[in-house]
Design a protein around this motif. Structure first.
Motif, PDB file in Angstrom:
ATOM      1  N   ARG A 121      -4.049   7.112  -4.095  1.00  0.00           N
ATOM      2  CA  ARG A 121      -3.407   5.878  -4.552  1.00  0.00           C
ATOM      3  C   ARG A 121      -3.385   4.731  -3.541  1.00  0.00           C
ATOM      4  O   ARG A 121      -3.088   3.598  -3.904  1.00  0.00           O
ATOM      5  N   VAL A 122      -3.642   5.019  -2.267  1.00  0.00           N
ATOM      6  CA  VAL A 122      -3.544   3.948  -1.273  1.00  0.00           C
ATOM      7  C   VAL A 122      -4.941   3.443  -0.922  1.00  0.00           C
ATOM      8  O   VAL A 122      -5.790   4.217  -0.481  1.00  0.00           O
ATOM      9  N   LEU A 138      -1.433  10.380  -1.761  1.00  0.00           N
ATOM     10  CA  LEU A 138      -1.605   9.223  -0.859  1.00  0.00           C
ATOM     11  C   LEU A 138      -3.073   8.835  -0.757  1.00  0.00           C
ATOM     12  O   LEU A 138      -3.418   7.648  -0.779  1.00  0.00           O
ATOM     13  N   GLU A 172       3.863   7.130  -6.007  1.00  0.00           N
ATOM     14  CA  GLU A 172       3.003   8.117  -6.671  1.00  0.00           C
ATOM     15  C   GLU A 172       3.321   9.541  -6.193  1.00  0.00           C
ATOM     16  O   GLU A 172       3.324  10.480  -6.982  1.00  0.00           O
ATOM     17  N   GLY A 191      -2.660  10.694   4.347  1.00  0.00           N
ATOM     18  CA  GLY A 191      -3.044  11.750   3.404  1.00  0.00           C
ATOM     19  C   GLY A 191      -3.594  12.966   4.135  1.00  0.00           C
ATOM     20  O   GLY A 191      -3.204  14.103   3.853  1.00  0.00           O
ATOM     21  N   GLY A 225      -3.820   5.159   3.770  1.00  0.00           N
ATOM     22  CA  GLY A 225      -3.780   6.218   2.751  1.00  0.00           C
ATOM     23  C   GLY A 225      -4.512   7.475   3.188  1.00  0.00           C
ATOM     24  O   GLY A 225      -3.914   8.553   3.256  1.00  0.00           O
ATOM     25  N   ARG A 255       3.197   1.803  -3.082  1.00  0.00           N
ATOM     26  CA  ARG A 255       2.426   2.341  -4.200  1.00  0.00           C
ATOM     27  C   ARG A 255       2.159   3.832  -3.972  1.00  0.00           C
ATOM     28  O   ARG A 255       2.339   4.661  -4.861  1.00  0.00           O
ATOM     29  N   GLY A 256       1.735   4.174  -2.760  1.00  0.00           N
ATOM     30  CA  GLY A 256       1.386   5.563  -2.440  1.00  0.00           C
ATOM     31  C   GLY A 256       2.579   6.502  -2.546  1.00  0.00           C
ATOM     32  O   GLY A 256       2.495   7.547  -3.195  1.00  0.00           O
ATOM     33  N   ASN A 258       0.839  -1.216   0.000  1.00  0.00           N
ATOM     34  CA  ASN A 258       0.000   0.000   0.000  1.00  0.00           C
ATOM     35  C   ASN A 258       0.867   1.256   0.000  1.00  0.00           C
ATOM     36  O   ASN A 258       0.693   2.155  -0.817  1.00  0.00           O
TER      37      ASN A 258
END
Ligand code: ADP
Ligand code: MG
Length: 215
Positions: free
Chosen positions: A73-74, A70, A46, A83, A79, A42-43, A39
């Motif tokens: 993308r999470v 975040l 990005e 975020g 996220g 990936r975040g 997770n």
């Protein structure tokens, strides 16, 4: 601390999350659903990409953009939580950034995360690493400690807070479904929060070594 410094912080956080992705996922496998490392990787990948594609114009914008990426993308709980923290920090942070201004913004970011997650210290979440870091920064400001040393102390406080989640029983998030079986494992979100704070001190130390640091 300028715009470049904050972008470098998030790049370093992305690097550390990538490096420790398997460890974070393993921690989440023990008391969650084994996706925290993927997770966040990936975040933060990005985040790094967004900052490279559209370089923000101020420290606050760097953090706001990062938070938005975040959230976008999470998929997991982490996220929106991270975020919101970064977005609130970004909204609050005033330039030129001093340690006191950073501390104030960081504290507001952590409060926003606590509100969203309805989590408090001792619930065995990322809050258990972030609140000690925030308190450590506040003490550093009070005592007139320089930012380099303050960041080091905050990273140590976050790592200690993460370790201290091991004996706790989870009261929030997926791990809380396990009840007493969540005891004896480090919380994955607290571990990633400690990494994010480590990235901050790493970047400050690197800037100083390269003669680029100014408080
Ligand atoms: P998910 O739990 O949806 O799979 P992640 O695995 O990415 O999401 O993140 C799990 C981490 O999120 C936990 O280890 C914990 O630190 C944090 N977390 C979960 N729920 C909350 C909450 N309500 N408040 C604060 N932190 C939380
Ligand atoms: Mg998970």
């Amino acid at each position: 601390m300028d715009t470049r410094f904050f972008a470098a912080w998030l790049d370093e956080a992305a690097r550390l999350v990538r490096r420790d992705r398997e460890r974070l996922t393993r921690l989440d496998a023990a008391i969650g659903d084994a996706d925290h490392g993927t997770n966040l990787d990936r975040g933060f990948t990005e985040v790094a990409k967004a900052l490279a594609d559209r370089p923000p114009g101020s420290p606050g914008q760097v953090l706001t953009e990062a938070g938005t990426a975040l959230i976008r993308r999470v998929g997991g709980a982490s996220g929106p939580l991270y975020g919101s923290m970064f977005r609130q920090m970004g909204r609050t942070l005033e330039a030129p950034v001093t340690l006191a201004r950073f501390e104030a913004a960081f504290e507001e970011g952590v409060v926003a995360l606590e509100r969203l997650g309805k989590a408090a210290l001792g619930d065995k979440t990322m809050v258990d690493a972030l609140v000690p870091a925030s308190r450590s920064l506040a003490l550093a400001v009070r005592d007139g400690i320089g930012a380099l040393e303050a960041f080091r102390l905050a990273a140590d406080a976050a790592a200690e807070g993460a370790r201290e989640t091991i004996p706790l029983q989870a009261r929030k998030g997926r791990a809380s479904y396990l009840g007493e079986r969540s005891v004896g494992h480090e919380d994955p979100g607290a571990a990633s929060a400690a990494l994010i704070m480590r990235a901050l001190t790493d970047v400050a130390d690197r800037d100083q070594a390269e003669g680029r640091w100014s408080d």
